[in-house]
Design an enzyme around this catalytic site. Structure first.
Site, PDB file in Angstrom:
ATOM      1  N   HIS A  31      57.688  33.645  41.203  1.00 44.75           N
ATOM      2  CA  HIS A  31      57.311  34.187  42.505  1.00 44.75           C
ATOM      3  C   HIS A  31      58.429  34.196  43.526  1.00 44.75           C
ATOM      4  O   HIS A  31      58.408  34.982  44.453  1.00 44.75           O
ATOM      5  CB  HIS A  31      56.018  33.559  42.989  1.00 44.75           C
ATOM      6  CG  HIS A  31      54.901  34.100  42.172  1.00 44.75           C
ATOM      7  ND1 HIS A  31      54.475  33.491  41.022  1.00 44.75           N
ATOM      8  CD2 HIS A  31      54.242  35.264  42.259  1.00 44.75           C
ATOM      9  CE1 HIS A  31      53.561  34.249  40.457  1.00 44.75           C
ATOM     10  NE2 HIS A  31      53.390  35.327  41.179  1.00 44.75           N
TER      11      HIS A  31
ATOM     12  N   CYS B 228      50.703  46.860  36.842  1.00 43.06           N
ATOM     13  CA  CYS B 228      51.268  46.451  38.132  1.00 43.06           C
ATOM     14  C   CYS B 228      52.215  45.261  38.023  1.00 43.06           C
ATOM     15  O   CYS B 228      52.680  44.753  39.025  1.00 43.06           O
ATOM     16  CB  CYS B 228      50.160  46.153  39.139  1.00 43.06           C
ATOM     17  SG  CYS B 228      49.141  44.756  38.684  1.00 43.06           S
TER      18      CYS B 228
ATOM     19  N   ASP C 152      51.828  37.995  33.641  1.00 43.63           N
ATOM     20  CA  ASP C 152      51.017  36.943  33.027  1.00 43.63           C
ATOM     21  C   ASP C 152      50.639  37.288  31.597  1.00 43.63           C
ATOM     22  O   ASP C 152      50.583  36.410  30.738  1.00 43.63           O
ATOM     23  CB  ASP C 152      49.756  36.682  33.870  1.00 43.63           C
ATOM     24  CG  ASP C 152      50.062  35.757  35.036  1.00 43.63           C
ATOM     25  OD1 ASP C 152      50.785  34.771  34.821  1.00 43.63           O
ATOM     26  OD2 ASP C 152      49.607  36.021  36.158  1.00 43.63           O
TER      27      ASP C 152
HETATM   28  C1  PEP Z   1      51.101  39.920  36.794  1.00 44.07           C
HETATM   29  O1  PEP Z   1      50.749  38.833  36.318  1.00 44.07           O
HETATM   30  O2  PEP Z   1      51.693  40.799  36.131  1.00 44.07           O
HETATM   31  C2  PEP Z   1      50.843  40.241  38.197  1.00 44.07           C
HETATM   32  C3  PEP Z   1      51.043  41.452  38.666  1.00 44.07           C
HETATM   33  O3  PEP Z   1      50.418  39.243  38.992  1.00 44.07           O
HETATM   34  P1  PEP Z   1      51.362  38.050  39.527  1.00 44.07           P
HETATM   35  O4  PEP Z   1      52.772  38.422  39.214  1.00 44.07           O
HETATM   36  O5  PEP Z   1      51.101  37.945  40.987  1.00 44.07           O
HETATM   37  O6  PEP Z   1      50.850  36.871  38.760  1.00 44.07           O
HETATM   38 MG    MG Z   2      49.385  37.590  37.418  1.00 45.07          MG
END
Ligand code: PEP
Ligand code: MG
Length: 587
Positions: free
Chosen positions: A193, A505, A458
């Site tokens: 993140h 996404c 994820d």
């Molecule tokens: C993902 O897991 O691809 C996602 C878009 O969510 P985050 O990166 O916020 O976990």
């Molecule tokens: Mg995610």
């Protein structure tokens, strides 16, 4: 000693500037005993330390209020009140009277307080743990006279490259963003993140620079290259001049990309895709709205929560969501409910878990804390009257979670109706497909949801059993593993056969090569970093869908990620070269 440190590219851009080392971790404190006659002086030293910490906090508070706003600044009140707590001073003084040095006495008291709050049953009180942690670090650093210990200390106008072990969300909130030009961390990967946040803020960043802090001295010049993933230490005059020239060239390329970003995302054989933007911070809404994107495919609302002492209330959330929705006018805006937990803990943190990514996070936490969740749902339904809002749920594993959420939405609707405030009851509800369970059994979700969005960050992490934030595993974290490609194709096919839109996404959607693969797997909607819109459209416009489909079929049949990636790269290159040749002929 190496002159170039190699890490993982996290956010593009080149910065030439001095290094600001930030050690934001509880320092080790030696056991130090003092004589009876030194007790009074030691107590006085403690109070001087506390006062110095107060001064610094007042300074950060005032700066945050001026730069960000009063609500964000209020988070520092909790830390100021901890410093003013009579009990804290009394307990520390009592240990000093037992002949402990002030720093050891303070360390022991803070450890005990943190343990006490971490075990608390109330999440709001548990949230205090990270404020205590910040106070712990700040006061100890002052008492131990440690250099460069404070995120407040970045010199103004320095164009500084912040180097730290790991930039937690709460630390990010404390940074003076006007003084920091780039971020370098020892920990992290491109999908951690800190990297996502750096991209949202438009700050060049390199992560996974293992042991970087041990090679660097505060204030020394360095060149950070976010696209290359390097940090060049003590550059020569020549290297600095060369970097400055590259900054100019990059600015020119960005100009071209901005133009492309406003073109139609149509393939050479006439297939149109939908390109939306990932907007993580309401302040970024206007930039996202003019990025050339067809709307927002993912707004990560947890960035409203991280770095805070308390959860934002309904009104504050409503205003934040409304701001993003209005910025995009009639275009769709997908807002994801809180995905806190994993590595996205709010400021207070929650009890430490052995496996946070498999722990109490996202929809699990929201359903267990249903009153907090309903605050968000009410704010969203109210914001829904201002445009084309769609709500998305993270980390879904079973359809029960969707049904429970629908029940809470029903309750939120009744509560709002009773209050007679405007709201929209029939906001579409979609889910993230980011666990293998949701992906493999996505047919079990189709009757209860309006859309799917594949969270490849994820999904890759859970499918390949590779921690997305672990720098040591970064080369193993790949979306090109045939298992991942096959599963994405399967989700797309199931969605299509039930009339459910499938978007991607995760970060994969912003990478040119992965875009080519996703198109070939049948994906027609992508949600990407606003700055990547131009580059993604460049790929779409440069290829034929038929070629992408052939390439993706071959990649799916590959035995390894490397094989799949090599094959895709070769075919993409051939497509783009053919496009250039055609353009050359028509020019
Ligand atoms: C993902 O897991 O691809 C996602 C878009 O969510 P985050 O990166 O916020 O976990
Ligand atoms: Mg995610």
């Amino acid at each position: 000693m190496p002159s170039v440190l190699r890490g993982i590219p996290a956010s593009p851009g080149i910065v030439v500037g001095p290094v600001h080392l930030l050690r934001w971790e509880v320092p080790e404190v030696k056991h130090r005993l003092i004589q009876d006659d030194a007790v009074d002086a030691e107590i006085a030293r403690l109070h001087q330390g506390l006062e110095r910490a107060r001064e610094r906090l007042r300074h950060v508070r005032a700066r945050t209020e001026a730069q960000v706003g009063p609500e964000e600044a209020a988070i520092f009140d909790v830390q100021l009140s901890i410093l003013d707590d009579r009990e804290l001073a009394r307990s520390t003084e009592a240990l000093i009277r037992q002949n402990l040095g002030a720093e050891k006495a303070f360390d022991l008291v803070l450890l005990e307080w943190r343990q006490h709050f971490a075990r608390h049953t109330s999440p709001m009180l548990r949230e205090k743990v990270s404020d205590l942690m910040d106070v712990h670090i700040r006061v100890l650093s002052i008492l131990l006279e440690l250099p460069d210990h404070d995120p407040v200390d970045v010199p103004r106008g320095a164009n500084a490259i912040l180097v730290t072990h790991d930039l937690t969300p709460s630390l990010t909130m404390q940074l003076d963003r006007e003084c920091i030009a780039a971020i370098a961390t020892e920990a992290g990967t491109a999908t951690a993140h800190v990297a996502i946040l750096a991209r949202s803020l438009g700050l060049p960043a390199v992560v996974g620079l293992r042991n970087a802090m041990s090679f660097l001295a505060p204030g020394q010049m360095a060149i950070l290259d976010g696209a290359d993933g390097t940090l060049l230490m003590a550059p020569s005059e020549h290297e600095i001049a060369d970097a400055r020239q590259r900054v100019e060239i990059e600015a020119g390329r960005m100009g071209e990309m901005r133009e492309l970003a406003h073109s139609e995302p149509v393939t050479r054989d006439g297939v149109r895709l939908v390109i939306r933007a990932n907007v993580d911070i309401p302040d970024e809404a206007d930039a996202g709205a003019t990025s050339g994107a067809d709307g927002v495919g993912l707004m990560r609302t947890e960035f409203l929560v991280v770095g805070r002492a308390t959860m934002p209330d309904e009104e504050e959330q409503y205003k934040a969501y409304k701001r993003v929705i209005q910025a995009f006018g009639a275009r769709p805006v997908v807002i994801r409910t809180f995905d806190v937990g994993g590595d996205k803990l709010p400021v207070g943190g929650f009890p430490a878990e052995a496996n946070p990514f498999l722990g109490w996070r996202a929809i699990r936490m929201c359903l267990d804390e249903s009153e907090l969740f309903k605050v968000q749902l009410r704010a969203l339904l109210r914001a829904g009257v201002h445009g084309d809002l769609r709500i998305m749920l993270p980390l879904i594993v079973t359809v029960d979670e969707v049904r429970e959420t629908r029940k809470l939405i029903g309750e939120a609707v009744s509560e709002l109706a009773e209050r007679r405030v405007p709201f929209r009851a029939d906001v579409p509800l979609g889910v993230m497909i980011e666990t293998p369970a949701a992906a493999v059994a996505c047919d079990t979700l189709v009757r209860d949801v309006d859309f799917f969005s594949i969270g490849s960050n994820d999904l890759v992490q859970y499918m390949l059993a590779v921690d997305r934030g672990n720098a040591n595993l970064a080369p193993r974290f790949t979306p090109f593993h045939p298992a991942v490609l096959r599963l994405i194709a399967q989700v797309q096919a199931t969605g299509a056969s039930h009339g459910i839109d499938v978007c991607v996404c995760g970060e994969m959607a912003s990478q040119p090569l992965a875009v080519f693969a996703l198109m070939g797997l049948g994906i027609r909607q992508l949600s990407v970093a606003p700055r990547a819109v131009g580059d993604v459209k460049r790929i779409i416009r440069g290829v034929r869908m038929s070629a992408a489909t052939d390439a993706a079929h071959a990649a799916i049949a590959a035995s390894t990620a490397r094989e799949a990636e090599t094959l895709l790269r070769r075919r993409l290159r051939a497509e783009l070269d053919a496009a250039d040749a055609t353009a050359g002929m028509t020019a």
